[in-house]
Design a protein around this motif. Structure first.
Motif, short mmCIF file in Angstrom:
data_model
loop_
_atom_site.label_atom_id
_atom_site.label_comp_id
_atom_site.label_asym_id
_atom_site.label_seq_id
_atom_site.Cartn_x
_atom_site.Cartn_y
_atom_site.Cartn_z
N GLN A 138 0.21 -5.04 5.64
CA GLN A 138 0.52 -4.49 4.40
C GLN A 138 1.61 -4.04 4.87
N VAL A 190 0.69 -0.86 -0.15
CA VAL A 190 -0.23 -0.02 0.08
C VAL A 190 0.83 1.33 -0.22
N LEU A 195 -3.20 5.97 4.47
CA LEU A 195 -2.23 4.64 3.05
C LEU A 195 -3.62 4.50 1.89
N SER A 196 -3.11 4.16 1.07
CA SER A 196 -3.97 4.67 -0.39
C SER A 196 -3.25 3.31 -1.23
N GLU A 197 -4.37 2.46 -2.11
CA GLU A 197 -4.21 2.22 -3.02
C GLU A 197 -3.57 3.01 -4.29
#
Length: 504
Positions: free
Chosen positions: A490, A403, A465-467
Motif C-alpha cells: 500500500q 490508498v 486508510l480508505s479506497e
C-alpha cells in the motif's frame, strides 16, 4: 601517531585557535615574547592573520575527507563514492499512463502525439510510440452488420484476452462463436447478430458485457465492454461485420520528469489532431515517475541498494530494481525459507517482491535473472520474463496500490487562531512524504502545525486508510489514533478532500 589528521578516531582537524596558540607558544619559546598577551598589538594581529591560512587548509582537508564516505559526501563526490559500492544515484523518470483512446478502427496515433489534462496546473503527455486504435487491442468495441447483407451466411466472432501480465487469476483466454444465419434485411441481421453475441457464454467468463447502444445519428451498435479498465482484448471478425468505434489503451508519458498522478477522467484534451481519434481519458493507475534523487534520498537508499553485489538474494533483487528498471520508485523483498506457508500466505521456499513503478516486463526480467534457482517468485501480480534461451517464464510479484490516508484534525486554542488556519494546516499536511508499506505515526504531523500555525495549543489527530479520497462521511469514532498500519503493498496518499480540520 599524530593527534591531528587521519587518526584511529577518524579525521581530527586543527582549529584556528589551536593553530594560533601553537605559533604564539613557539614564538615565545624562541624569542621570549608572547604576542597573545596584548591583543591590540601589531604582532598579535599579524599572528592571527598568519594562523588563518593554515586553518582554511585544515577545513579543506576535513571537507575532502568527508567526501570519501556515502553518509557525508555531497553532489558529484557522493555519486563517485556510491559507484565504489556498485550502485548509482537513481535518476529522473517520466510518469507513464495507459490512456483510453477512442476512435475509428485503424487510427494511428503517432509517436509524440500530445494530450493535456483539463485540471490546473495543466499537464501535458505524449505518446511513447506509434500505436493503433484497433480491434486487435480493445477494451470497448462497437460493431454492426455490413450495409448490404441478405441471404444465408456464416457469422463468426472470436475474442482473445491480450495478457502478458496482470492480476493473478486473469490469464490469456480465447473463445469464439460460429453460427449460420439466414437474414432478410439489415435489421434482421442486426437482431440475429446481437442475439448470437449476447448468448456467447464465454464473454461472461472474460468479464465482457454486451449492450445495444444508439449513437447521435440514431444508428444501433453492438457494444462489448471489458469490466476492467486495464483489460485488453483482440477480436476475430468475419467479413460480414464492420467496426464502428474502438477504445484502446495507448501508452503516454508526461512531457516533464517527475511524478504526476492526476484524478481519474481529467486527461481529456487532444492537442495533436489525428483524423479518426475522437476522445481520450485516464482511468488506469499510472507508473509514477520521479525526479533525480537528492543527496539525502541517495544516502538513505545506498545501504539497501549496495546489496546488488550479492546474487540470488532478496536484497540484491530490490537493489537492481532501483538501479536497472526505469520508473521504479519503491521496492521491497520478503522471503519464506520454511517448509510451510507463512502467516502472510507465502508458499514454502518462496520470495515476494513488492514493486512500485517500472513496466511489468522489466520487473519480471530482473526478478527471474537474479532469484535463486528452485525458488518460487510469489505475489498477487503476474508477468512473463524471458530466459537465456529466449523462452517465456511465468512468475509473480506484488504491485503497490495507492490508498488514501484520511486525516481528522481537532485543534484546541485558548487564543486567536489565524483566519486561514484550516487552509494552512491542510497545505502543511499535503507536503508530507509518505512511504509505501511504512506504518504511519500520526504524531509526526503535529510538529509542522505547531511551528507554522500560531494560536494552536493542542492537536488531536486521527487517521484511516480508505479506497476513497473523501472524509466527509467518515466519523472520528471509526478512525485510529497513534499509528495507522500500512500493508506492504500500500502507498498512502493525502488529498485535500481527505483532510478535516475542526476547532474544539
Amino acid at each position: 601517531m599524530s593527534d591531528y589528521g587521519v587518526t584511529d578516531k577518524g579525521f581530527q582537524m586543527r582549529r584556528l585557535d589551536e593553530i594560533y596558540t601553537d605559533i604564539c607558544k613557539r614564538f615565545k619559546d624562541e624569542v621570549g615574547v608572547d604576542p597573545s598577551e596584548n591583543p591590540q598589538s601589531v604582532m598579535n594581529i599579524l599572528f592571527t592573520i598568519f594562523a588563518d591560512a593554515p586553518a582554511e587548509l585544515w577545513e579543506a582537508y576535513a571537507a575532502a575527507y568527508q567526501q570519501l564516505f556515502p553518509n557525508t559526501a555531497c553532489g558529484v563526490a557522493l555519486d563517485n563514492v556510491m559507484q565504489v559500492g556498485g550502485v548509482s544515484r537513481i535518476g529522473q523518470a517520466k510518469t507513464k499512463y495507459f490512456i483510453s483512446c477512442t476512435g475509428q478502427e485503424g487510427t494511428v496515433i503517432p509517436v509524440g502525439a500530445l494530450i493535456q489534462s483539463s485540471s490546473r496546473p495543466q499537464r501535458t503527455f505524449q505518446a511513447v510510440s506509434a500505436s493503433i486504435i484497433s480491434s486487435a487491442n480493445w477494451r470497448k468495441l462497437a460493431i454492426r452488420p455490413i450495409e448490404s447483407i441478405a441471404g444465408t451466411f456464416t457469422f463468426d466472432f472470436g475474442v482473445s484476452r491480450n495478457a502478458t501480465s496482470g492480476e493473478v487469476g486473469t490469464y490469456a483466454e480465447s473463445s469464439s462463436v460460429t453460427k449460420k444465419m439466414t437474414v432478410s434485411s439489415y435489421d434482421d441481421a442486426y437482431s440475429q447478430m446481437l442475439a448470437a453475441v449476447k448468448s456467447f457464454d464465454a464473454l461472461v467468463k472474460l468479464g465482457i458485457t454486451v449492450s445495444d447502444e444508439t449513437d447521435d445519428q440514431g444508428e444501433h451498435s453492438i457494444v462489448l465492454t471489458a469490466s476492467g479498465a486495464a483489460d485488453s482484448f483482440s477480436a476475430t471478425l468475419c467479413k460480414y461485420i464492420t467496426v464502428t468505434e474502438v477504445t484502446s489503451n495507448i501508452q503516454f508519458e508526461s512531457a516533464e520528469y517527475g511524478s504526476y498522478v492526476l484524478a481519474e477522467g481529467v486527461i481529456t484534451q487532444i492537442v495533436t489532431t489525428v483524423d479518426g481519434w475522437t476522445a481520450c481519458t485516464n482511468d488506469i493507475t499510472p507508473i509514477k515517475g520521479r525526479l533525480t534523487q537528492t543527496d539525502a534520498e541517495a544516502r538513505t537508499s545506498y545501504t539497501n541498494r549496495v546489496a546488488s553485489r550479492g546474487t540470488g538474494t532478496v536484497a540484491s533483487i530490490v537493489s537492481l530494481l532501483y538501479s536497472d528498471v526505469e520508473g521504479v520508485t519503491f521496492a521491497a523483498g520478503y522471503e519464506n525459507y520454511n517448509d510451510t506457508t507463512d502467516a502472510e500466505g507465502r508458499p514454502p521456499h518462496s520470495i515476494e517482491i513488492v514493486v512500485q513503478g517500472g513496466t511489468d516486463e522489466d520487473v519480471a526480467n530482473i526478478i527471474w535473472k537474479n532469484k535463486a534457482g528452485g525458488i518460487r517468485a510469489y505475489g498477487k501480480h503476474y508477468a512473463y520474463a524471458t530466459d537465456v534461451n529466449g523462452n517465456r517464464q511465468y512468475l509473480e510479484f506484488t504491485r503497490v496500490n495507492d490508498v488514501y490516508l484520511l486525516l481528522s484534525i481537532t485543534v484546541t486554542s485558548s487564543g486567536g487562531l489565524d483566519d486561514d488556519y484550516v487552509a494552512r494546516i491542510k497545505s502543511l499536511l499535503m507536503e508530507e512524504n509518505l512511504s509505501a508499506g511504512a506504518t504511519i505515526r500520526l504524531q509526526k504531523f503535529i510538529r509542522p502545525i505547531m511551528e507554522n500555525v500560531s494560536g494552536v495549543d493542542y492537536i488531536e489527530i486521527r487517521g484511516l486508510l480508505s479506497e476513497k479520497p473523501e472524509i466527509e462521511t467518515v466519523a472520528d469514532s471509526s478512525m485510529l489514533t497513534g499509528i495507522v498500519p500500512v500493508q506492504i503493498n500500500q502507498q498512502p496518499i493525502i488529498s485535500m478532500s481527505g483532510i478535516r480540520v475542526v476547532k474544539a
